[in-house]
Design an enzyme around this catalytic site. Sequence first.
Site, short mmCIF file in Angstrom:
data_model
loop_
_atom_site.label_atom_id
_atom_site.label_comp_id
_atom_site.label_asym_id
_atom_site.label_seq_id
_atom_site.Cartn_x
_atom_site.Cartn_y
_atom_site.Cartn_z
CG ASP A 43 77.26 -2.48 31.35
OD1 ASP A 43 77.18 -1.82 30.52
OD2 ASP A 43 76.70 -2.95 31.94
CB SER A 44 76.70 2.18 31.45
OG SER A 44 75.63 1.16 31.37
CB CYS A 53 78.37 -1.13 27.73
SG CYS A 53 76.91 0.30 27.54
CD GLU A 86 69.94 -1.75 37.55
OE1 GLU A 86 69.63 -0.64 38.21
OE2 GLU A 86 70.97 -1.48 36.93
CB CYS A 116 69.96 -4.92 27.35
SG CYS A 116 70.30 -4.19 28.85
CB THR A 117 74.92 -6.95 29.65
OG1 THR A 117 74.92 -5.58 30.18
CG2 THR A 117 75.73 -7.24 28.57
CG HIS A 118 70.61 -4.93 33.38
ND1 HIS A 118 71.57 -4.25 32.88
CD2 HIS A 118 70.02 -4.41 34.40
CE1 HIS A 118 71.79 -2.97 33.77
NE2 HIS A 118 71.03 -3.38 34.73
#
Length: 265
Positions: free
Chosen positions: A10-11, A73, A152, A184-186
């Site tokens: 992922d980024s 991502c 985050e 989005c993986t967040h």
Amino acid sequence: MRNAPLGIFDSGVGGLTVVRAVQQLLPSEDIVYLGDTARVPYGSKSPETIRQFAHEDVRFLLDRGVKTVVVACNTATAHALPSLQERYQVPIIGVIEPGVEAVLADPQAQRVGIIATRGTVRSHAYQHALALRRTGLILHATPAPLLVPLVEEDWLDHPSTHAALHTYLDPMLDRGIDTLLLACTHYPLLVPVLSKFLPDGVRLVDSATTCAEHVKQELTKLDLLAEEEKAGKLEIHLTDLSDQFEDLSRRFLARSPGRIMRVSL
């Protein structure tokens, strides 16, 4: 190759939600994770730059002998997956197709909301894939750029997060969406808040869980599931390392990440 590790990139650290889902579903698999934290976010970059970064990420994982690469991502999947699949011999799996399949698994889904980074929404990857597979769908895709920094910051149930969710989702809810796709993986870390936030009848689809399920299906089909029944090991490589990323890794995995290594691509 069965006992070779899975490669996931992922980024940043958001892809660790995919790692967590894979660990829960396939606990015997060893995993090598690469987070390109020195160049995050990918969503603000040009498609050409995203493809360049994605190829560098894949080559790093292939050098570590992985049997499959998971592009955890959404932006990299949208812009780079076809070129990655064309160039490399190992199976390469993205997060978009599993999310699309999960949405369409419900034959009643008609009005689908999508929240994602600007880059993913701008790529039209989800909108295009959904529209191709089912005619008559009404799609509402909204960039939600504030959600990644809020996640985050660990402000999952913070008034600022609630305000951002209202801003992004109220227009979709007013239009009567029956499905919300978290592209989005967040965003899976927001599921507990979203479950209370969304009205009854709106189905929630998150890309981390659906991707892990797709990985299991693909490994089974290709006869690449790990043979040994053991606790799988996890290696985490980041291109930039700070105390913040260690804390984030712990939060995304819901456990200690162990040793995190800094690498150059």
